[in-house]
Motif scaffolding. Structure first.
Motif, PDB file in Angstrom:
ATOM      1  N   TYR A  61       0.911  -1.402   0.056  1.00 60.53           N
ATOM      2  CA  TYR A  61       0.024  -0.095   0.080  1.00 60.53           C
ATOM      3  C   TYR A  61       0.935   1.133  -0.021  1.00 60.53           C
ATOM      4  N   PRO A  62       0.388   2.330  -0.483  1.00 63.30           N
ATOM      5  CA  PRO A  62       1.179   3.600  -0.433  1.00 63.30           C
ATOM      6  C   PRO A  62       1.040   4.063   0.634  1.00 63.30           C
ATOM      7  N   PHE A  63       1.456   3.485   1.508  1.00 58.94           N
ATOM      8  CA  PHE A  63       1.268   4.131   2.857  1.00 58.94           C
ATOM      9  C   PHE A  63       2.582   4.452   3.807  1.00 58.94           C
ATOM     10  N   SER A  64       2.657   5.574   4.667  1.00 58.44           N
ATOM     11  CA  SER A  64       3.733   5.539   5.360  1.00 58.44           C
ATOM     12  C   SER A  64       3.702   4.458   6.577  1.00 58.44           C
ATOM     13  N   ILE A  65       4.864   4.351   7.199  1.00 54.38           N
ATOM     14  CA  ILE A  65       4.624   3.252   8.466  1.00 54.38           C
ATOM     15  C   ILE A  65       3.718   3.680   9.493  1.00 54.38           C
ATOM     16  N   THR A  66       3.703   5.018   9.577  1.00 59.21           N
ATOM     17  CA  THR A  66       2.634   5.439  10.641  1.00 59.21           C
ATOM     18  C   THR A  66       1.320   5.113  10.354  1.00 59.21           C
ATOM     19  N   LYS A  67       0.811   5.376   8.911  1.00 59.27           N
ATOM     20  CA  LYS A  67      -0.409   5.098   8.484  1.00 59.27           C
ATOM     21  C   LYS A  67      -0.814   3.845   8.443  1.00 59.27           C
ATOM     22  N   LEU A  68       0.154   2.740   8.108  1.00 58.13           N
ATOM     23  CA  LEU A  68       0.059   1.447   8.107  1.00 58.13           C
ATOM     24  C   LEU A  68      -0.237   0.933   9.496  1.00 58.13           C
ATOM     25  N   LYS A  69       0.656   1.479  10.496  1.00 60.47           N
ATOM     26  CA  LYS A  69       0.159   1.030  11.762  1.00 60.47           C
ATOM     27  C   LYS A  69      -1.042   1.603  12.325  1.00 60.47           C
ATOM     28  N   ARG A  70      -1.812   2.528  11.892  1.00 60.62           N
ATOM     29  CA  ARG A  70      -3.070   2.926  12.223  1.00 60.62           C
ATOM     30  C   ARG A  70      -4.178   1.951  11.706  1.00 60.62           C
ATOM     31  N   VAL A  71      -3.686   1.470  10.401  1.00 63.94           N
ATOM     32  CA  VAL A  71      -4.433   0.232   9.803  1.00 63.94           C
ATOM     33  C   VAL A  71      -4.481  -0.834  10.673  1.00 63.94           C
ATOM     34  N   LEU A  72      -3.389  -1.353  11.102  1.00 64.51           N
ATOM     35  CA  LEU A  72      -3.266  -2.463  11.937  1.00 64.51           C
ATOM     36  C   LEU A  72      -4.011  -2.342  13.151  1.00 64.51           C
ATOM     37  N   GLN A  73      -3.914  -1.165  13.945  1.00 67.92           N
ATOM     38  CA  GLN A  73      -4.869  -0.811  15.214  1.00 67.92           C
ATOM     39  C   GLN A  73      -6.041  -1.045  14.960  1.00 67.92           C
ATOM     40  N   ASP A  74      -6.631  -0.501  13.944  1.00 71.19           N
ATOM     41  CA  ASP A  74      -7.888  -0.374  13.586  1.00 71.19           C
ATOM     42  C   ASP A  74      -8.334  -1.880  13.503  1.00 71.19           C
ATOM     43  N   PHE A  75      -7.660  -2.477  12.771  1.00 74.86           N
ATOM     44  CA  PHE A  75      -7.862  -4.181  12.370  1.00 74.86           C
ATOM     45  C   PHE A  75      -7.988  -4.910  13.655  1.00 74.86           C
ATOM     46  N   ILE A  76      -6.926  -4.538  14.592  1.00 78.74           N
ATOM     47  CA  ILE A  76      -6.836  -5.307  15.692  1.00 78.74           C
ATOM     48  C   ILE A  76      -8.171  -4.964  16.586  1.00 78.74           C
ATOM     49  N   GLU A  77      -8.515  -3.777  16.800  1.00 82.61           N
ATOM     50  CA  GLU A  77      -9.565  -3.439  17.581  1.00 82.61           C
ATOM     51  C   GLU A  77     -10.927  -4.149  16.904  1.00 82.61           C
ATOM     52  N   ILE A  78     -11.006  -4.179  15.742  1.00 82.82           N
ATOM     53  CA  ILE A  78     -12.405  -4.982  15.057  1.00 82.82           C
ATOM     54  C   ILE A  78     -12.163  -6.443  15.394  1.00 82.82           C
ATOM     55  N   GLY A  79     -10.788  -6.849  15.736  1.00 82.72           N
ATOM     56  CA  GLY A  79     -10.772  -8.390  15.921  1.00 82.72           C
ATOM     57  C   GLY A  79     -10.034  -9.128  14.861  1.00 82.72           C
ATOM     58  N   GLY A  80      -9.364  -8.347  13.948  1.00 83.36           N
ATOM     59  CA  GLY A  80      -8.669  -8.898  12.816  1.00 83.36           C
ATOM     60  C   GLY A  80      -7.408  -9.794  13.427  1.00 83.36           C
TER      61      GLY A  80
END
Ligand code: AMP
Ligand code: MN
Ligand code: MN
Ligand code: MN
Length: 285
Positions: free
Chosen positions: A195-214
Motif C-alpha cells: 500500500y502507498p502508506f507511510s509506516i505511521t499510517k500502516l500502523k493505524r490500519v493495524l490498530q483499527d484492524f486489531i480493535e475490530i478483531g482481525g
C-alpha cells in the motif's frame, strides 16, 4: 517435514487465468501442501478447487480477498477458512460484485474518452460472466496493442488517479472482518507492504484492524521484497498478529508472482495455521 503453505491465490473465478482445478494441479506440481484460493470478492471457485484437491494430494483452504475502503484508501483483506455457504458473507460479496460491474461500465466510458473503443465489452468477454476487475481491462488493452504490458497499463491507465481509474466505495474494514468472522474464518491484511502508506499510517490500519478483531498479517507475499518481508515480520511481532504467507498467484501469464516460491516465515512469529488441525481447517482428505 514441514508443510509448504501458499495462502493467497487467484483463479478465473476472479482475475486469475486458470480454472480452479488447473490452479490446484499447478500448486501440487509446485510442491505446495496447503493452498488457499482467495479470489477477489467471490467464493465461486471454491467448490471446484475443493473437489480437485484430494486427488492432487493437497489441502485446500476456502478463502476470499475482500476489497475494502479504509480512510478513502483501498485495502485487501483475505479471509481464510471461511464457510462459503454463510449467507452474510455471500450477501456482502454480491454487493461488491455489483459495485464491480458498475465500476467496469464506468471504466469503459472513461477509456472511451481516451479514444479506446470497446474496452468494457472486451473486459467483459475476458471475465466470461465471472467477477470482473481491472486485470481484465489490462489484458484487453495489452491484447489490442494499446499498451506494451500489464505493468505499463496500470501505470498509464488503470492505476490510482490515471484516466481509466474509477474510485468506488468498497466494504468497510468492519464489514469485511465481520463477514469473514461470521463465516468462521480468520481475517488477514493482504500484502501489507504494497500500500502507498507511510509506516505511521500502516500502523493505524493495524490498530483499527486489531480493535475490530482481525488476526493476521500477510508477512510473506509474492509481491513483497525481502526487506518488505522483514519489515512486516517486525510489525506482526510488535502488534501480536498471526503471520500468513501467500504468493498472490494469478496464473502463468503473470510470471512475476509464482506459486510455491515463498521465503520461509521469519523466527518469532506464530503462523496463522498454528491451530488449524484442531479447528479442522485444511484437513487433507
Ligand atoms: P481490482 O481489484 O479490480 O481493482 O484490480 C486489482 C488487481 O489488479 C490486483 O489484484 C492485481 O491482480 C492487478 N494489479 C494491480 N496493480 C497491478 C500492476 N501494477 N501490475 C499488474 N497487475 C496489477
Ligand atoms: Mn488480482
Ligand atoms: Mn490484493
Ligand atoms: Mn490477490
Amino acid at each position: 517435514m514441514n508443510s509448504v503453505y501458499d495462502l493467497h491465490s487467484h483463479s478465473n473465478a476472479s482475475d486469475g487465468t486458470l480454472e480452479p482445478r488447473e490452479l490446484v494441479q499447478k500448486a501440487a506440481q509446485a510442491g505446495i501442501d496447503v493452498l488457499a484460493l482467495t479470489d477477489h470478492d467471490t467464493v465461486d471457485g471454491i467448490d471446484e478447487a475443493v473437489a480437485e484437491a484430494p486427488g492432487a494430494g493437497i489441502a485446500l483452504v476456502a478463502g476470499v480477498e475482500i476489497s475494502v475502503t479504509w480512510n478513502k484508501q483501498l485495502l485487501h483483506i483475505v479471509g481464510l477458512g471461511v464457510d462459503t455457504g454463510c449467507e452474510t458473507l455471500r450477501e456482502g460479496l454480491r454487493r461488491l460484485q455489483q459495485a464491480r460491474r458498475e465500476r467496469a461500465e464506468e471504466m469503459g466510458r472513461m477509456l472511451e474518452k481516451q479514444g479506446i473503443e470497446g474496452a468494457y465489452a472486451g473486459a467483459r468477454a475476458l471475465a466470461n460472466g465471472r467477477v470482473i476487475g481491472r486485470s481484465h481491462f489490462a489484458r484487453f488493452l495489452v491484447d489490442e496493442g494499446h499498451v506494451a504490458n500489464m505493468r505499463k497499463v496500470f501505470r498509464s491507465y488503470l492505476g490510482h488517479g490515471k484516466p481509466g481509474f474509477v474510485a468506488r466505495e468498497w466494504a468497510t474494514l468492519e464489514e469485511a472482518v465481520s463477514w469473514i468472522h461470521g463465516a468462521g474464518g480468520q481475517a488477514v491484511i493482504a500484502h501489507p507492504a504494497r500500500y502507498p502508506f507511510s509506516i505511521t499510517k500502516l500502523k493505524r490500519v493495524l490498530q483499527d484492524f486489531i480493535e475490530i478483531g482481525g488476526e493476521g498479517l500477510e508477512v510473506i507475499s509474492g509481491s513483497h521484497s525481502r526487506e518488505d518481508n522483514a519489515n512486516m515480520a517486525r510489525l506482526a511481532r510488535e502488534f501480536g498478529l498471526l503471520a500468513s504467507m501467500g504468493s498472490d498467484y494469478h496464473g502463468p501469464e503473470c510470471p512475476w508472482l509464482s506459486l510455491g516460491r515463498l521465503a520461509p516465515l521469519p523466527d518469532g512469529l506464530t503462523p496463522i495455521w498454528h491451530d488449524w488441525q484442531e479447528r479442522g481447517i485444511a484437513r487433507s482428505a
